[in-house]
Design a protein around this motif. Structure first.
Motif, short mmCIF file in Angstrom:
data_model
loop_
_atom_site.label_atom_id
_atom_site.label_comp_id
_atom_site.label_asym_id
_atom_site.label_seq_id
_atom_site.Cartn_x
_atom_site.Cartn_y
_atom_site.Cartn_z
N UNK A 59 0.84 -1.21 0.00
CA UNK A 59 0.00 0.00 0.00
C UNK A 59 0.87 1.25 0.00
N UNK A 62 2.54 1.69 -3.42
CA UNK A 62 1.63 2.23 -4.45
C UNK A 62 1.32 3.70 -4.18
N UNK A 63 1.02 4.00 -2.92
CA UNK A 63 0.59 5.36 -2.59
C UNK A 63 1.72 6.34 -2.88
N UNK A 66 2.67 6.43 -6.80
CA UNK A 66 1.66 6.99 -7.71
C UNK A 66 1.41 8.46 -7.39
N UNK A 67 1.43 8.82 -6.11
CA UNK A 67 1.17 10.22 -5.79
C UNK A 67 2.33 11.08 -6.25
N UNK A 69 4.18 10.41 -8.69
CA UNK A 69 4.08 10.48 -10.16
C UNK A 69 3.03 11.49 -10.57
N UNK A 70 1.92 11.54 -9.81
CA UNK A 70 0.82 12.44 -10.19
C UNK A 70 1.17 13.89 -9.89
N UNK A 73 2.92 16.30 -13.12
CA UNK A 73 2.02 17.05 -14.01
C UNK A 73 2.73 17.69 -15.18
N UNK A 81 6.34 9.29 -14.01
CA UNK A 81 5.03 9.77 -14.44
C UNK A 81 4.55 9.01 -15.66
N UNK A 85 1.27 6.77 -15.80
CA UNK A 85 0.22 7.16 -16.76
C UNK A 85 -0.12 5.99 -17.66
N UNK A 88 -2.26 3.61 -15.56
CA UNK A 88 -3.58 4.16 -15.29
C UNK A 88 -4.42 4.21 -16.55
N UNK A 108 -10.92 4.51 -10.61
CA UNK A 108 -10.02 4.56 -9.45
C UNK A 108 -10.17 3.35 -8.53
N UNK A 111 -9.02 0.12 -10.45
CA UNK A 111 -7.59 0.19 -10.73
C UNK A 111 -6.75 0.01 -9.48
N UNK A 112 -7.15 0.68 -8.40
CA UNK A 112 -6.41 0.54 -7.15
C UNK A 112 -6.45 -0.91 -6.68
N UNK A 116 -3.16 -3.24 -6.36
CA UNK A 116 -2.89 -3.72 -5.02
C UNK A 116 -2.77 -5.25 -5.01
#
Lengths: 286, 166
Positions: A59, A62-63, A66-67, A69-70, A73, A81, A85, A88, A108, A111-112, A116
């Motif tokens: 967890x 991933x968190x 991915x965060x 990466x997000x 922008x 990223x 992308x 996702x 979301x 996908x999560x 996971x």
């Protein structure tokens, strides 16, 4: 006296079963710690929560990834990223392919869940790690979440009254009313018992047998030197593949459950679609 | 039943459930929405820019067509002008030829007239001279009438003189 004896024997049996269960899987760092410090309270605590700990590892991974990466922008993505992308967008494409453009709001969740489960399945391949999905408790949690999510989507899409009607088998006429308790029981037991049971049992059984397979080949490897090494490589490839397939099956089934409970195309004509704003990533070709 | 008790730990189930829900909520807000929004905005921008490119391409194609047409027109005009010039040249050549022929004709006529005039003049003078001579011959004959032989001699002399003159 007799009572305590019996209790002792059952305890021993249980311990033996637990021992057996433990030896059916490759050792991870927590079982090793447990082996060397069996009396430490902290280690015992870790040992009793090992599945949860490994899940938390995934967890967190991933968190954080991915965060971060997000947060980049960038218009031209690269590195982290770009990878996220890709993942996702692939998942969004798959889900909207089944659910249609309105399925975007479920991407979301699905996908999560997929990421996971996939990473948890693969975690068992890393030495000193363990697949948390090889424990039934973990997969039951996912199956329950999925079931609740699906039913919540049903209530949200149809409204509670229509949803209850659907559970009662949409009773029409005397026959429908007569059959409604039966339909209710059947639907409830399918939706709230059979679905999570099949979801969780499938995942758990597959992953735990994959772990057992890995363990057995490792055992062979220890018994006869280099020949079974090839077999173990083969087993590793199989486990990689089947782990992916299991996660994919979970995703596919969850998506199908959602698509079954969502209103169908001909219903949408007179039920105004409430969330038109959540337009899909894939706009239809103009 | 024992199997269930052994394999299902309610505490674990609960913790997993809650942990997943928390992470799902966080990811939905901080990972899925921004990333999907970026992907969507990128797709939209690509699409709009792609449309612009297509439009420019069409414009360029139209311009090229125009240009080609212009070139063709210019070429045709040039060819027509050349043709015209050739025609003009031919016409000029023909005119010059015609003129030359006319001129030569007129000069020939003039020369012919002049020659005729000269001939007439010569004939006139000749006639006068003949008349003169015949008068003079007559005079001499009249002057030397008495002598027949002498006359004959004189006439012969005069004729010889005449022959010489002619």
């Amino acid at each position: 006296m007799n009572m305590t004896e019996q209790q002792v024997t059952t305890a021993v049996q249980a311990a033996a079963q637990v021992q057996e269960h433990v030896t059916e899987e490759l050792p991870n760092f927590i079982t090793i710690l447990e082996h060397f410090f069996p009396k430490s309270h902290f280690v015992r605590f870790l040992f009793s929560w090992e599945n949860v700990l490994f899940s938390f590892l995934i967890l967190g991974f991933i968190a954080i990834r991915s965060i971060s990466a997000a947060r980049k922008k960038e218009f031209l993505p690269k590195g982290l990223q770009n990878r996220w992308e890709l993942v996702f967008e692939g998942l969004a494409e798959f889900v909207t392919g089944i659910l249609g453009p309105r399925g975007m709001e479920h991407v979301p969740f699905l996908g999560t869940m997929f990421l996971y489960i996939l990473l948890q399945n693969w975690l068992g391949l890393i030495p000193l790690m363990k697949s948390p999905t090889s424990a039934w408790s973990t997969t039951i949690a996912f199956a329950l979440i999925t079931t609740i999510y699906v039913q919540w989507v049903g209530i949200k899409e149809h409204g509670f009254v229509n949803y209850a009607k659907h559970l009662a088998g949409n009773p029409v006429g005397i026959l429908g009313l007569a059959l409604f308790p039966l339909m209710l029981v059947i639907n409830l037991s399918i939706e709230f018992f059979a679905v999570p049971l099949s979801l969780s049992l499938r995942l758990f059984a597959n992953v735990s047998s994959e772990d057992k397979l890995l363990y057995k080949f490792a055992e062979l490897n220890a018994m006869y030197y280099w020949l079974p090494f090839l077999f173990q490589l083969f087993a590793n490839v199989l486990v990689i593949l089947f782990s992916f397939i299991q996660a994919f099956v979970f995703l596919l089934l969850s998506t199908v459950y959602i698509s079954l409970i969502m209103p169908h195309e001909h219903d949408e004509d007179h039920v105004a679609a409430p969330e038109q704003s959540s337009s899909p990533v894939h706009s239809p070709p103009t | 039943m024992e199997y269930f008790q052994e394999n299902i730990h309610l505490g674990e189930v609960l913790v997993q459930l809650i942990a997943f829900l928390i992470v799902f909520a966080v990811l939905k807000k901080f990972a899925w929405k921004p990333l999907l929004a970026i992907i969507r905005s990128r797709r939209e921008r690509f699409e709009s820019e792609w449309g612009g490119i297509e439009k420019t391409k069409q414009e360029v194609a139209a311009l090229q067509k125009d240009y080609q047409a212009h070139l063709q027109k210019i070429e045709e005009e040039a060819r027509a002008k050349m043709q015209e010039a050739i025609q003009e040249g031919r016409r000029l050549a023909r005119e010059i030829q015609e003129k030359a022929r006319l001129e030569s004709q007129t000069s020939f006529e003039k020369a012919k007239a002049a020659i005729e005039l000269e001939v007439q003049k010569a004939r006139l003078t000749l006639r006068q001279e003949i008349a003169d001579l015949s008068i003079r011959v007559a005079e001499k004959i009249l002057a030397e009438k008495m002598d027949g032989s002498q006359q004959e001699k004189k006439a012969l002399e005069i004729l010889g003189e005449l022959e010489k003159k002619l």
